[in-house]
Design a protein around this motif. Structure first.
Motif, mmCIF file in Angstrom:
data_model
loop_
_atom_site.group_PDB
_atom_site.id
_atom_site.type_symbol
_atom_site.label_atom_id
_atom_site.label_comp_id
_atom_site.label_asym_id
_atom_site.label_seq_id
_atom_site.Cartn_x
_atom_site.Cartn_y
_atom_site.Cartn_z
ATOM 1 N N ASP A 1 -10.569 9.328 52.282
ATOM 2 C CA ASP A 1 -9.358 8.927 52.381
ATOM 3 C C ASP A 1 -8.817 9.528 53.820
ATOM 4 O O ASP A 1 -9.141 10.745 54.428
ATOM 5 N N GLN B 1 -2.435 3.853 55.305
ATOM 6 C CA GLN B 1 -2.794 4.958 55.117
ATOM 7 C C GLN B 1 -1.378 5.872 54.832
ATOM 8 O O GLN B 1 -0.092 5.352 55.052
ATOM 9 N N TYR B 2 -2.146 6.686 53.421
ATOM 10 C CA TYR B 2 -1.708 8.570 53.870
ATOM 11 C C TYR B 2 -0.664 8.991 54.592
ATOM 12 O O TYR B 2 -1.315 9.053 55.872
ATOM 13 N N ARG C 1 -5.444 11.139 55.739
ATOM 14 C CA ARG C 1 -3.619 11.625 55.689
ATOM 15 C C ARG C 1 -3.336 11.358 56.919
ATOM 16 O O ARG C 1 -4.413 12.517 57.608
#
Length: 209
Positions: free
Chosen positions: A52, A69-70, A54
């Motif tokens: 993941d 993506q975040y 960010r």
């Protein structure tokens, strides 16, 4: 399985707002183009890591970068507070091993990032030392607020001061291979990134003729 997270801090690529120390030598337009290339390198270094991510922008979210993506905007009055807030959010959301990198590293690649995460299995904190005395990567597996408080940001003793405080608090740390970030024209000239990028060299020469 430990939940891991990669945080990337990106400055919005605005003319006159990025690589200001570099711009004093080569001008705002050339500094803008150098930073644009460095952001592309950072994006490439992270895109194929199945962890993941960010992406925190300095001023405003850019949809064309890190698609899918975040993304968020950095919050805080200085770099330390902005990084601290990003880590706090990651930990609150259940991530256990978190590394944060900047976006002005010509030599960054997936291996450095993965090694940083790996180091958190045996250390509380990990740093990627920058040649100028700061750090290009920081990772933690639990929150240590003091790392981000009252530090000499952008000074040559940043990492040294931080490591001293970690030792005083009996917090274990690992160190990655040092890398050079690009702050000055000397940094740029010394980098393999610049030496191998003939197109960028010519562009900077044109802009400074």
């Amino acid at each position: 399985m430990t939940k891991a997270l990669i945080i990337v801090f990106v400055k919005n690529i605005k003319l006159g707002k990025v690589k200001t120390r570099l711009a004093k030598t080569i001008g705002n337009q050339a500094a803008f183009e150098v930073y644009s290339e460095l952001v592309k390198i950072t994006e490439k270094a992270t895109e194929n890591i199945a962890i993941d991510k960010r992406i925190y922008f300095s001023d405003a979210i850019i949809d064309s970068k890190w698609k899918g993506q975040y993304k968020a905007v950095q919050k805080g009055k200085d770099l330390g507070e902005r990084m601290k807030n990003a880590f706090i959010k990651g930990i609150e959301d259940g991530y256990e091993n978190i590394v944060l990198i900047g976006s002005d590293l010509p030599d960054i690649n997936a291996t450095y990032i993965k090694t940083g995460l790996q180091s958190l299995k045996t250390h509380d904190v990990v740093f990627g030392p920058a040649i100028d005395g700061g750090y290009y990567l920081i990772g933690m597996n639990k929150m240590h607020h003091f790392i981000f408080d009252n530090k000499p940001w952008s000074q040559s003793n940043l990492l040294e001061a931080t490591l001293n405080e970690l030792q005083q608090n009996a917090v274990s740390f690992g160190l990655l291979e040092p890398l050079n970030d690009i702050d000055t024209f000397e940094d740029l000239q010394a980098s393999a990134f610049y030496k191998s990028n003939i197109k960028l060299q010519h562009r900077i020469e044109q802009l400074n003729d």
